[in-house]
Design an enzyme around this catalytic site. Structure first.
Site, PDB file in Angstrom:
ATOM      1  N   SER A  27       0.997 -10.059  -0.684  1.00 36.13           N
ATOM      2  CA  SER A  27       0.785  -8.575   0.334  1.00 36.13           C
ATOM      3  C   SER A  27       0.464  -7.195   0.977  1.00 36.13           C
ATOM      4  O   SER A  27       1.181  -6.875   1.292  1.00 36.13           O
ATOM      5  CB  SER A  27      -0.495  -7.904  -0.848  1.00 36.13           C
ATOM      6  OG  SER A  27      -1.437  -8.529   0.022  1.00 36.13           O
ATOM      7  N   LYS A  49       0.466  -1.155  -0.060  1.00 36.33           N
ATOM      8  CA  LYS A  49       0.030  -0.152  -0.162  1.00 36.33           C
ATOM      9  C   LYS A  49       0.607   1.795   0.230  1.00 36.33           C
ATOM     10  O   LYS A  49       0.588   2.207   0.169  1.00 36.33           O
ATOM     11  CB  LYS A  49      -0.852   0.511   0.968  1.00 36.33           C
ATOM     12  CG  LYS A  49      -2.380  -0.631   1.066  1.00 36.33           C
ATOM     13  CD  LYS A  49      -3.104  -0.354   0.185  1.00 36.33           C
ATOM     14  CE  LYS A  49      -4.203  -1.412   0.273  1.00 36.33           C
ATOM     15  NZ  LYS A  49      -5.753  -0.807  -0.864  1.00 36.33           N
TER      16      LYS A  49
END
Length: 515
Positions: A316, A63
């Site tokens: 992720s 992110k």
């Protein structure tokens, strides 16, 4: 520069995305993460399996790429105004980290049930937090409201070209690290990551397939593809909270609809199994959404019978709540189909328990619960480890049936795995009319009080079981002693605002707990 005030700038072309990705200033803060071969699982699945280790970023999540990409492109005047965003964890940390690096004031609106470890992480990175709402969507609405009221710049979590371009730098690295990949598996929440990857890959090497992976209980992209447009899910599961998004973004959906090759969904047990695979192979401790792509890859390989290919998946994030590892360790064997959970009825007489164990043979028993309840029959719950996932389960069940045992396979029964296995043996002292419900309680001090105030005044609670799995919500199983005519019962439960499901006819409940 891309307009920072527009969430869905459809005017940006695919070539514009390519340029934005190539010029993204993310390497001022992010690392080029390794593309690491997973030796054990590659051998197991007869493919070369590569893990893109985004869990190794400074904020332990991809992110940071999108957040810094957008924030760094703000004008001097915009930076002076300060920024606000909504997040359940990873995006908020990326925004806080980026803002601190650039000397900008940041406010992160987070759901009130957000765990302390995530709130503390935002504070350590220099961000201010404001807790509001019971889920991401409520927090996001509040963040937009605050931005308008205070003239802050709103930083969306996924549905903005600058965010998408930042995430797309992962695809650029993948091709630089290995241009011979056949397929890339990408976790999908709001769609920013998968949109950034496909818009880059499909312009440079369109033969590489990109497959999106969603959690079954938050599959907003799958729902949108079926309807032909973004739709809002009525509710989402929170186990893989990093992808717990009710509605895919407009721009991310446009790119996915145009370029995505395929999509697959996986359940929580499969995610737990993938977390275990990552730990055993590369010693990564992934959060549930971080292992989502690997879980999807494993299912996709079996479904499509893929062999001899080079497959990459995105790890992720690794912002896992430590206490949730207990739940993960309990479920990973079931997810890998290395264990079965059975309810079995045997005669209640001397020697029958021994006879039953003999019929099981030399299998490894992982769990066994028994309680006397009837003079003729006894019910037991048994977990059995499987060496051969393909054939052994059927052989075990068939063998028990041949030997005249009544058997129920509970391996896929969510309520049995969450509650019943810990509650074997409880019967009411007499026949009563009961209705059983499973609830998701927000983890807040007033959640139980609110529940009791609303229901216990009118209906007697005849069963109550709570188990905390280290997530932002608690799983509760409760039974009510009701009468045949309780017209306000459903109305009362709906007014609580908690997600619930009736389990009165669940076979595990009927087998072990119902008179």
């Amino acid at each position: 520069m891309i307009d920072s005030q527009s969430n869905n700038n459809h005017f940006i072309s695919e070539s514009g995305y390519l340029s934005s990705i190539l010029r993204a200033p993310v390497y001022e803060v992010v690392q080029i993460t390794p593309l690491q071969k997973m030796e054990k699982i590659s051998l197991r699945f007869n493919n070369i399996i590569l893990a893109k280790r985004e869990d190794m970023q400074p904020v332990h999540s991809f992110k940071l790429r999108g957040a810094y990409s957008m924030i760094s492109q703000l004008s001097i005047e915009e930076k002076k105004r300060g920024i606000v965003t909504a997040s359940a964890g990873n995006h908020g940390q990326g925004v806080a980290f980026s803002a601190k690096k650039l000397g900008i004031k940041s406010l992160i609106v987070m759901p009130v049930v957000t765990t302390k470890i995530k709130i503390d992480a935002v504070h350590r990175m220099g961000g201010e937090t404001y807790l509001f709402g019971s889920n991401f969507d409520e927090s996001n609405k509040k963040a937009i409201e605050i931005a308008k009221k205070n003239n802050y710049i709103f930083i969306p979590p996924f549905d903005h070209p600058s965010i998408i371009a930042g995430q797309g730098t992962i695809a650029m690295e993948l091709l630089q690290q290995d241009a011979h990949i056949d397929r890339i598996f990408v976790p999908v929440g709001g769609g920013g990551l998968v949109a950034g990857i496909i818009v880059f890959i499909k312009q440079l090497m369109p033969h590489i397939q990109v497959i999106g992976v969603e959690a079954e209980d938050s599959a907003c992209l799958k729902a949108a593809l079926l309807k032909g447009k973004p739709v809002s899910l009525s509710c989402v599961g929170l186990f893989a909270e990093g992808v717990a998004v009710k509605k895919i973004g407009l721009e991310t959906f446009r790119l996915c609809k145009k370029y995505l090759d395929d999509i697959i969904t996986v359940n929580n047990d499969s995610i737990c199994s993938a977390i275990k695979d990552l730990f055993e192979d590369v010693r990564a401790i992934s959060e549930p959404s971080g292992a989502l792509a690997l879980a999807g890859m494993k299912k996709y390989i079996c479904k499509k019978k893929i062999k001899g290919e080079k497959l990459a998946h995105i790890v992720s994030g690794a912002n896992v709540n430590f206490h949730s590892l207990r739940y993960i360790s309990e479920r990973c064997e079931l997810g890998e189909k290395q264990e079965i959970l059975l309810a079995v009825m045997i005669p209640e007489k001397k020697g029958s328990f021994l006879d039953f164990c003999k019929k099981i043979g030399k299998k490894i028993i992982t769990e066994l619960s028994y309680r006397y309840f009837h003079k003729e029959n006894a019910c037991i719950l048994i977990g059995i480890s499987l060496a051969n996932r393909l054939n052994e389960k059927k052989k075990i069940i068939d063998n028990l049936i041949i030997n005249k045992y009544k058997v129920i396979d509970l391996s896929k029964d969510e309520m049995a795995k969450l509650h019943i296995r810990y509650m074997i043996g409880g019967y009411p002292s007499k026949n009563i009319l009961e209705r059983l419900f499973s609830f998701e309680f927000p983890e807040s001090p007033l959640a139980l009080l609110k529940f009791l105030k609303n229901v216990s005044t009118y209906w007697n609670i005849s069963l109550f079981h709570y188990r905390n799995y280290g997530t932002d919500y608690g799983r509760v199983l409760t039974a009510f002693h009701t009468t045949k005519n309780s017209p306000k019962f459903e109305e009362c439960l709906n007014n609580l605002g908690y997600r619930f499901h009736e389990e009165t006819n669940n076979p595990a409940f009927c087998f072990f707990l119902k008179k």
